[in-house]
Scaffold this motif. Structure first.
Motif, mmCIF file in Angstrom:
data_model
loop_
_atom_site.group_PDB
_atom_site.id
_atom_site.type_symbol
_atom_site.label_atom_id
_atom_site.label_comp_id
_atom_site.label_asym_id
_atom_site.label_seq_id
_atom_site.Cartn_x
_atom_site.Cartn_y
_atom_site.Cartn_z
ATOM 1 N N ARG A 1 3.880 -13.646 -7.806
ATOM 2 C CA ARG A 1 4.327 -12.374 -7.241
ATOM 3 C C ARG A 1 4.432 -11.395 -8.394
ATOM 4 N N VAL A 2 3.565 -10.385 -8.397
ATOM 5 C CA VAL A 2 3.508 -9.470 -9.535
ATOM 6 C C VAL A 2 4.287 -8.181 -9.290
ATOM 7 N N LYS A 3 4.707 -7.946 -8.056
ATOM 8 C CA LYS A 3 5.530 -6.768 -7.808
ATOM 9 C C LYS A 3 6.306 -6.951 -6.512
ATOM 10 N N LYS A 4 7.579 -6.572 -6.580
ATOM 11 C CA LYS A 4 8.460 -6.549 -5.417
ATOM 12 C C LYS A 4 8.962 -5.127 -5.277
ATOM 13 N N THR A 5 8.348 -4.392 -4.354
ATOM 14 C CA THR A 5 8.722 -3.002 -4.148
ATOM 15 C C THR A 5 8.801 -2.754 -2.647
ATOM 16 N N VAL A 6 8.733 -1.489 -2.229
ATOM 17 C CA VAL A 6 8.875 -1.170 -0.811
ATOM 18 C C VAL A 6 7.741 -0.265 -0.353
ATOM 19 N N ASN A 7 7.554 -0.255 0.951
ATOM 20 C CA ASN A 7 6.566 0.616 1.589
ATOM 21 C C ASN A 7 6.959 2.080 1.336
ATOM 22 N N ASP B 1 6.206 4.683 2.969
ATOM 23 C CA ASP B 1 6.494 5.428 4.192
ATOM 24 C C ASP B 1 7.592 4.787 5.036
ATOM 25 N N ALA B 2 7.941 3.539 4.728
ATOM 26 C CA ALA B 2 9.012 2.830 5.442
ATOM 27 C C ALA B 2 9.787 2.023 4.414
ATOM 28 N N PRO B 3 10.657 2.662 3.649
ATOM 29 C CA PRO B 3 11.270 1.998 2.489
ATOM 30 C C PRO B 3 12.204 0.844 2.824
ATOM 31 N N ASP B 4 12.517 0.654 4.108
ATOM 32 C CA ASP B 4 13.331 -0.508 4.466
ATOM 33 C C ASP B 4 12.467 -1.752 4.686
ATOM 34 N N VAL B 5 11.172 -1.643 4.351
ATOM 35 C CA VAL B 5 10.222 -2.746 4.454
ATOM 36 C C VAL B 5 9.652 -3.019 3.067
ATOM 37 N N TYR B 6 9.580 -4.278 2.692
ATOM 38 C CA TYR B 6 8.994 -4.644 1.407
ATOM 39 C C TYR B 6 7.515 -4.251 1.323
ATOM 40 N N HIS B 7 7.059 -4.064 0.102
ATOM 41 C CA HIS B 7 5.634 -4.152 -0.228
ATOM 42 C C HIS B 7 5.542 -5.194 -1.342
ATOM 43 N N LEU B 8 4.966 -6.348 -1.010
ATOM 44 C CA LEU B 8 4.879 -7.487 -1.923
ATOM 45 C C LEU B 8 3.450 -7.658 -2.405
ATOM 46 N N TYR B 9 3.309 -7.908 -3.709
ATOM 47 C CA TYR B 9 1.994 -8.063 -4.339
ATOM 48 C C TYR B 9 1.909 -9.450 -4.976
ATOM 49 N N TYR B 10 0.782 -10.149 -4.751
ATOM 50 C CA TYR B 10 0.549 -11.474 -5.316
ATOM 51 C C TYR B 10 -0.817 -11.501 -5.987
ATOM 52 N N GLY B 11 -0.881 -12.122 -7.175
ATOM 53 C CA GLY B 11 -2.161 -12.189 -7.860
ATOM 54 C C GLY B 11 -2.122 -13.127 -9.040
ATOM 55 N N ASP B 12 -2.891 -12.779 -10.069
ATOM 56 C CA ASP B 12 -2.913 -13.592 -11.287
ATOM 57 C C ASP B 12 -1.779 -13.154 -12.212
ATOM 58 N N GLU C 1 9.926 -9.740 -10.585
ATOM 59 C CA GLU C 1 11.264 -10.325 -10.493
ATOM 60 C C GLU C 1 12.278 -9.340 -9.910
ATOM 61 N N ALA C 2 12.298 -8.121 -10.406
ATOM 62 C CA ALA C 2 13.280 -7.129 -9.967
ATOM 63 C C ALA C 2 12.708 -6.274 -8.837
ATOM 64 N N LEU C 3 13.602 -5.742 -8.004
ATOM 65 C CA LEU C 3 13.183 -4.810 -6.972
ATOM 66 C C LEU C 3 12.892 -3.465 -7.625
ATOM 67 N N LYS C 4 11.649 -3.013 -7.526
ATOM 68 C CA LYS C 4 11.232 -1.735 -8.077
ATOM 69 C C LYS C 4 11.032 -0.737 -6.946
ATOM 70 N N LEU C 5 11.582 0.456 -7.120
ATOM 71 C CA LEU C 5 11.540 1.459 -6.068
ATOM 72 C C LEU C 5 10.797 2.702 -6.528
ATOM 73 N N ARG D 1 18.720 2.481 -3.197
ATOM 74 C CA ARG D 1 18.837 1.150 -3.784
ATOM 75 C C ARG D 1 20.055 0.359 -3.276
ATOM 76 N N PRO D 2 21.251 0.918 -3.264
ATOM 77 C CA PRO D 2 22.391 0.113 -2.790
ATOM 78 C C PRO D 2 22.180 -0.430 -1.375
ATOM 79 N N TYR D 3 21.645 0.408 -0.496
ATOM 80 C CA TYR D 3 21.385 -0.038 0.875
ATOM 81 C C TYR D 3 20.283 -1.085 0.914
ATOM 82 N N LEU D 4 19.183 -0.841 0.203
ATOM 83 C CA LEU D 4 18.049 -1.754 0.263
ATOM 84 C C LEU D 4 18.378 -3.117 -0.326
#
Length: 310
Positions: A33-39, A41-52, A286-290, A298-301
């Protein structure tokens, strides 16, 4: 004919459950998992990235896990199969691993002389592994899969279309060349690409159109080196009559989007700046990036978003 495009950049899909999705890619496929961020247009939904290890273009699968999304219906006008490259002679390892892990939809195939193992993602997503002898890309080696068997990155995507003719012409304009054909399949490839060089077009004139939902690919992205090359591609597409979005800053790349004749949403994304722009490579994902516009949430998410392992 354009020469700026260097293969696939990423593939973005929809999912229902973030934790299940994260487990599938990081544990069952052994991806990072190379990034843990959010959509955006819908920031209460994750955008997760997986790769090398670095999230190199041509290796990255990304997901929007919407908890209440309905299941997608497969059909034409979509990416039907996302195909990963693995070393020659490793399908037996993967078949056993998947069977042990409860992965469904397993079947052996051969397409264009390549041995493949088809399998389904947690939402019925269409995937396959293909044995590719000449793939020298370096895999992620800390995901529980031995280096000699590990996924190298994408090999290809298969576009499932009612009539592939117009999309094939578009891809040729984008720098792809037809390299093989078999029945209703046409294979195109870009020369001197990043390893994720192949697009297959499967024509199914009698099949109904797909409905977007969990297990569906939202869009497929093509890689260009930088913003200057991206602007060249954008102008050429617009001059040809395509309606292309303005350049959008996605934090880890810049993106433009346009709808293809067959209905698939294409993106052209830059290789710059990369996933290490806000995290050291050793700690990617590792960390939630916004995005900056959502930092105040951030506090809510951090309370609202589903907890993920890793």
């Amino acid at each position: 004919m354009l020469d700026q495009i260097k293969g696939l950049h990423h593939v973005t899909s929809m999912a229902r459950d973030a934790r299940q999705n994260n487990d599938f890619f990081t544990r069952k496929l052994g991806q990072r998992r190379v990034k843990k961020t959010v959509n955006f247009d819908a920031p209460d939904v994750y955008h997760l990235y997986y790769g090398d290890e670095t999230g190199a273009p041509g290796s990255v699968m990304t997901y929007f896990p919407f908890p209440d999304i309905g299941k997608g219906r497969h059909g034409v006008g979509e990416v039907g199969t996302t195909v990963y490259s693995v070393p020659e002679g490793t399908l037996g390892y993967w078949e056993k691993r998947f069977a042990d892990e409860g992965v469904t939809g397993l079947s052996r195939e051969e397409t264009f002389g390549e041995k493949r193992l088809a399998f389904a993602g947690p939402d019925g997503d269409g995937f396959a592994l293909v044995e590719h002898k000449g793939d020298s890309r370096v895999p992620w080696v800390k995901g529980g899969v031995p280096v000699d068997q590990a996924i190298r990155g994408f090999h290809s995507v298969t576009l499932r279309l009612k009539d592939g003719g117009a999309t094939e012409e578009l891809l040729k304009f984008m720098g792809y060349e037809e390299v093989d054909k078999s029945g209703n399949l046409r294979r195109l490839a870009v020369k001197n690409g990043n390893g994720a060089d192949v697009i297959d077009i499967e024509s199914q004139p009698s099949t109904a159109f797909a409905d977007l939902g969990a297990g569906s690919v939202h869009h497929v992205a093509f890689a260009v080196e930088n913003r200057a090359r991206q602007l060249e591609v954008r102008k050429a597409l617009m001059d040809t009559g395509y309606g292309v979005t303005p350049v959008i800053d996605r934090d880890y790349f810049w993106a433009i989007y346009f709808r293809t004749p067959g209905g698939v949403l294409f993106e052209v994304a830059t290789n710059e700046p990369g996933f290490d722009r806000d995290e050291d490579t050793a700690h990617l994902g590792e960390a939630l990036k916004l995005p900056s516009q959502h930092q105040h949430l951030r506090p809510y998410l951090e309370q609202h978003l589903q907890r993920l392992e890793g």
